[in-house]
Scaffold this active site. Structure first.
Site, mmCIF file in Angstrom:
data_model
loop_
_atom_site.group_PDB
_atom_site.id
_atom_site.type_symbol
_atom_site.label_atom_id
_atom_site.label_comp_id
_atom_site.label_asym_id
_atom_site.label_seq_id
_atom_site.Cartn_x
_atom_site.Cartn_y
_atom_site.Cartn_z
ATOM 1 N N CYS A 198 0.768 -1.235 -0.054
ATOM 2 C CA CYS A 198 -0.096 0.059 -0.059
ATOM 3 C C CYS A 198 0.802 1.194 -0.118
ATOM 4 O O CYS A 198 1.484 1.529 -1.060
ATOM 5 C CB CYS A 198 -1.033 0.060 1.252
ATOM 6 N N HIS A 252 -3.379 -5.214 1.688
ATOM 7 C CA HIS A 252 -2.437 -5.371 2.710
ATOM 8 C C HIS A 252 -2.520 -6.811 3.181
ATOM 9 O O HIS A 252 -3.314 -7.223 3.763
ATOM 10 C CB HIS A 252 -3.126 -4.579 4.108
ATOM 11 N N GLU A 308 -0.593 -8.457 5.050
ATOM 12 C CA GLU A 308 -0.465 -8.715 6.577
ATOM 13 C C GLU A 308 -1.689 -8.878 7.282
ATOM 14 O O GLU A 308 -1.775 -9.294 8.505
ATOM 15 C CB GLU A 308 0.582 -7.500 7.145
HETATM 16 N N1 GLN Z 1 -3.667 6.431 0.948
HETATM 17 C C1 GLN Z 1 -2.360 6.169 1.459
HETATM 18 C C2 GLN Z 1 -1.250 6.879 0.686
HETATM 19 O O1 GLN Z 1 -1.465 7.405 -0.260
HETATM 20 C C3 GLN Z 1 -2.030 4.565 1.698
HETATM 21 C C4 GLN Z 1 -2.935 4.020 2.529
HETATM 22 C C5 GLN Z 1 -2.496 2.708 3.214
HETATM 23 O O2 GLN Z 1 -1.027 2.653 3.259
HETATM 24 N N2 GLN Z 1 -3.554 1.849 3.615
HETATM 25 O O3 GLN Z 1 -0.137 6.954 1.270
#
Ligand code: GLN
Length: 206
Positions: free
Chosen positions: A86, A183, A185
Protein backbone atom coordinates in the site's frame (compact mmCIF):
# COMPACT_ATOMS: atom_id res chain seq x y z
CA UNK A 1 22.62 -19.31 8.49
CA UNK A 2 19.97 -16.99 9.86
CA UNK A 3 17.85 -14.74 7.72
CA UNK A 4 17.33 -11.28 9.19
CA UNK A 5 14.12 -9.55 8.18
CA UNK A 6 13.42 -5.93 9.01
CA UNK A 7 10.13 -4.02 9.08
CA UNK A 8 10.59 -0.29 8.50
CA UNK A 9 8.97 1.37 11.49
CA UNK A 10 8.90 5.07 10.63
CA UNK A 11 5.13 4.87 10.49
CA UNK A 12 2.28 2.51 9.57
CA UNK A 13 1.03 -0.97 10.47
CA UNK A 14 4.31 -2.39 11.70
CA UNK A 15 2.98 -4.89 14.28
CA UNK A 16 0.90 -6.77 11.73
CA UNK A 17 3.94 -7.22 9.49
CA UNK A 18 6.03 -8.47 12.41
CA UNK A 19 3.33 -11.03 13.22
CA UNK A 20 2.94 -12.17 9.59
CA UNK A 21 6.73 -12.45 9.19
CA UNK A 22 7.05 -14.52 12.35
CA UNK A 23 4.29 -16.78 11.10
CA UNK A 24 5.99 -17.13 7.71
CA UNK A 25 9.26 -18.08 9.45
CA UNK A 26 7.47 -20.69 11.52
CA UNK A 27 5.56 -22.08 8.55
CA UNK A 28 8.57 -22.40 6.27
CA UNK A 29 10.95 -23.58 8.99
CA UNK A 30 13.50 -21.03 7.79
CA UNK A 31 15.85 -20.03 10.59
CA UNK A 32 15.62 -16.32 11.06
CA UNK A 33 14.44 -13.29 12.94
CA UNK A 34 12.32 -10.25 12.25
CA UNK A 35 12.67 -6.89 13.93
CA UNK A 36 11.77 -3.27 13.37
CA UNK A 37 14.32 -1.07 11.61
CA UNK A 38 14.64 2.70 11.53
CA UNK A 39 18.28 3.66 11.75
CA UNK A 40 20.95 3.20 9.05
CA UNK A 41 22.94 0.82 11.29
CA UNK A 42 19.83 -1.38 11.59
CA UNK A 43 19.12 -1.27 7.85
CA UNK A 44 22.75 -2.13 7.13
CA UNK A 45 22.40 -5.62 8.62
CA UNK A 46 19.19 -7.06 7.18
CA UNK A 47 18.61 -9.59 4.38
CA UNK A 48 15.08 -8.45 3.50
CA UNK A 49 12.91 -5.47 4.28
CA UNK A 50 9.21 -4.71 4.51
CA UNK A 51 7.79 -1.25 4.02
CA UNK A 52 4.31 -1.20 5.57
CA UNK A 53 1.16 0.71 4.72
CA UNK A 54 0.46 4.05 6.32
CA UNK A 55 0.89 7.41 4.67
CA UNK A 56 3.38 7.56 1.82
CA UNK A 57 3.85 11.35 1.90
CA UNK A 58 4.78 11.18 5.59
CA UNK A 59 7.17 8.26 5.14
CA UNK A 60 8.95 9.81 2.16
CA UNK A 61 9.43 13.19 3.82
CA UNK A 62 10.74 12.21 7.24
CA UNK A 63 13.88 14.30 7.26
CA UNK A 64 14.97 12.61 10.51
CA UNK A 65 15.27 9.41 8.50
CA UNK A 66 16.81 10.90 5.35
CA UNK A 67 19.93 8.76 5.74
CA UNK A 68 17.84 5.67 6.33
CA UNK A 69 15.78 6.35 3.19
CA UNK A 70 18.95 6.91 1.14
CA UNK A 71 20.42 3.66 2.45
CA UNK A 72 17.21 1.75 1.71
CA UNK A 73 17.30 3.08 -1.84
CA UNK A 74 20.90 2.06 -2.42
CA UNK A 75 20.56 -1.35 -0.75
CA UNK A 76 17.37 -2.18 -2.69
CA UNK A 77 19.01 -1.01 -5.94
CA UNK A 78 21.85 -3.42 -5.18
CA UNK A 79 19.47 -6.38 -4.66
CA UNK A 80 18.10 -6.27 -1.10
CA UNK A 81 14.70 -8.01 -1.29
CA UNK A 82 11.79 -5.74 -0.35
CA UNK A 83 8.04 -6.04 0.08
CA UNK A 84 6.13 -2.76 -0.06
CA UNK A 85 2.46 -2.79 0.81
CA UNK A 86 0.00 0.00 0.00
CA UNK A 87 1.79 3.21 1.07
CA UNK A 88 4.96 1.08 1.05
CA UNK A 89 4.32 0.29 -2.62
CA UNK A 90 3.90 4.01 -3.33
CA UNK A 91 7.21 4.68 -1.61
CA UNK A 92 8.90 2.16 -3.94
CA UNK A 93 7.35 3.53 -7.14
CA UNK A 94 9.18 5.51 -9.79
CA UNK A 95 6.16 7.73 -10.50
CA UNK A 96 3.22 8.77 -8.32
CA UNK A 97 0.01 10.31 -9.58
CA UNK A 98 -3.01 11.79 -7.84
CA UNK A 99 -6.30 12.56 -9.55
CA UNK A 100 -6.53 15.97 -7.89
CA UNK A 101 -2.96 17.22 -8.12
CA UNK A 102 -1.58 15.17 -11.04
CA UNK A 103 1.98 13.87 -10.69
CA UNK A 104 2.64 14.44 -7.00
CA UNK A 105 6.42 14.70 -7.22
CA UNK A 106 6.52 13.32 -3.68
CA UNK A 107 9.85 11.84 -2.66
CA UNK A 108 10.02 8.08 -3.23
CA UNK A 109 12.78 5.49 -3.46
CA UNK A 110 12.08 5.04 -7.19
CA UNK A 111 13.10 1.38 -7.35
CA UNK A 112 9.93 -0.07 -8.90
CA UNK A 113 9.07 0.82 -12.49
CA UNK A 114 5.37 1.62 -12.09
CA UNK A 115 3.07 4.60 -12.31
CA UNK A 116 0.88 4.45 -9.23
CA UNK A 117 -2.23 6.48 -8.46
CA UNK A 118 -2.90 7.32 -4.81
CA UNK A 119 -6.35 6.70 -3.33
CA UNK A 120 -7.49 5.22 -6.60
CA UNK A 121 -10.70 3.72 -5.15
CA UNK A 122 -11.69 6.86 -3.24
CA UNK A 123 -11.66 7.89 0.37
CA UNK A 124 -11.39 5.93 3.58
CA UNK A 125 -15.06 4.90 3.44
CA UNK A 126 -14.39 3.32 0.05
CA UNK A 127 -11.96 0.84 1.61
CA UNK A 128 -13.03 -2.74 0.97
CA UNK A 129 -12.13 -6.42 0.96
CA UNK A 130 -12.24 -8.71 -2.04
CA UNK A 131 -11.51 -12.35 -2.75
CA UNK A 132 -8.84 -12.38 -5.41
CA UNK A 133 -6.69 -15.00 -7.11
CA UNK A 134 -2.90 -14.93 -6.94
CA UNK A 135 -2.03 -17.03 -10.00
CA UNK A 136 1.72 -16.53 -9.51
CA UNK A 137 1.51 -18.35 -6.15
CA UNK A 138 -1.14 -20.86 -7.29
CA UNK A 139 -3.69 -19.38 -4.88
CA UNK A 140 -7.33 -19.56 -5.95
CA UNK A 141 -8.62 -17.55 -3.00
CA UNK A 142 -6.88 -14.75 -1.19
CA UNK A 143 -8.63 -12.20 1.01
CA UNK A 144 -7.27 -8.86 -0.15
CA UNK A 145 -7.85 -5.87 2.13
CA UNK A 146 -7.75 -2.53 0.30
CA UNK A 147 -7.46 0.51 2.61
CA UNK A 148 -7.43 3.83 0.75
CA UNK A 149 -5.51 1.75 -1.69
CA UNK A 150 -3.42 2.97 -4.60
CA UNK A 151 -3.90 1.74 -8.16
CA UNK A 152 -1.14 0.64 -10.50
CA UNK A 153 -1.79 2.49 -13.76
CA UNK A 154 1.30 1.45 -15.74
CA UNK A 155 4.01 -1.17 -15.37
CA UNK A 156 7.43 -1.11 -17.00
CA UNK A 157 8.68 -3.98 -19.21
CA UNK A 158 10.61 -5.69 -16.39
CA UNK A 159 7.62 -5.73 -14.03
CA UNK A 160 5.82 -9.04 -13.58
CA UNK A 161 2.13 -8.89 -12.62
CA UNK A 162 1.48 -11.43 -9.84
CA UNK A 163 -2.23 -10.69 -9.41
CA UNK A 164 -4.93 -8.46 -10.85
CA UNK A 165 -8.30 -7.30 -9.65
CA UNK A 166 -10.98 -5.49 -11.68
CA UNK A 167 -8.66 -5.33 -14.68
CA UNK A 168 -5.74 -3.79 -12.82
CA UNK A 169 -2.46 -5.12 -11.46
CA UNK A 170 -2.63 -5.27 -7.64
CA UNK A 171 0.52 -7.28 -6.89
CA UNK A 172 3.77 -6.93 -8.83
CA UNK A 173 7.37 -8.07 -8.80
CA UNK A 174 10.45 -6.59 -10.42
CA UNK A 175 13.49 -8.74 -9.60
CA UNK A 176 14.02 -8.28 -5.82
CA UNK A 177 11.13 -5.82 -5.44
CA UNK A 178 7.66 -7.04 -4.43
CA UNK A 179 4.68 -4.73 -4.08
CA UNK A 180 0.98 -4.95 -3.35
CA UNK A 181 -1.73 -2.30 -3.42
CA UNK A 182 -3.57 -4.24 -0.68
CA UNK A 183 -2.50 -5.32 2.81
CA UNK A 184 -1.27 -8.95 2.75
CA UNK A 185 -0.41 -8.72 6.48
CA UNK A 186 -4.16 -8.52 7.17
CA UNK A 187 -5.20 -11.32 4.83
CA UNK A 188 -4.66 -14.33 7.07
CA UNK A 189 -2.29 -15.69 4.41
CA UNK A 190 1.49 -15.42 4.65
CA UNK A 191 2.09 -16.04 0.94
CA UNK A 192 3.78 -12.69 0.28
CA UNK A 193 5.93 -12.88 3.42
CA UNK A 194 6.97 -16.39 2.40
CA UNK A 195 7.90 -15.14 -1.07
CA UNK A 196 10.01 -12.41 0.51
CA UNK A 197 11.71 -15.02 2.70
CA UNK A 198 12.50 -17.06 -0.39
CA UNK A 199 14.14 -14.03 -2.00
CA UNK A 200 15.99 -13.30 1.26
CA UNK A 201 17.45 -16.80 1.35
CA UNK A 202 18.69 -16.48 -2.22
CA UNK A 203 20.11 -13.07 -1.40
CA UNK A 204 21.96 -14.43 1.64
CA UNK A 205 23.39 -17.30 -0.36
CA UNK A 206 24.64 -15.16 -3.24
N1 GLN B 1 -3.60 6.42 0.88
C1 GLN B 1 -2.33 6.17 1.50
C2 GLN B 1 -1.21 6.88 0.74
O1 GLN B 1 -1.42 7.37 -0.31
C3 GLN B 1 -2.03 4.69 1.55
C4 GLN B 1 -3.00 3.99 2.48
C5 GLN B 1 -2.47 2.75 3.10
O2 GLN B 1 -1.27 2.48 3.15
N2 GLN B 1 -3.36 1.97 3.65
O3 GLN B 1 -0.11 6.95 1.22
Amino acid sequence: MEVKMGVVSFQGDVEEHLAASNEALKKTGVRGTVSTVKLPEEIENIDAVIIPGGESTVMGRLSTYRRSLDLLKSRISEGLPVLGTCAGLILLAKRVFDRVVGETGQPTLGVLDILVERNTYGRQRDSFEAQIEIPAFGLREFRAVFIRAPGILETGPAVEVLASFAGRAVAVKEANVLGTTFHPELSGSTAFHEELLKLAKQYRAR
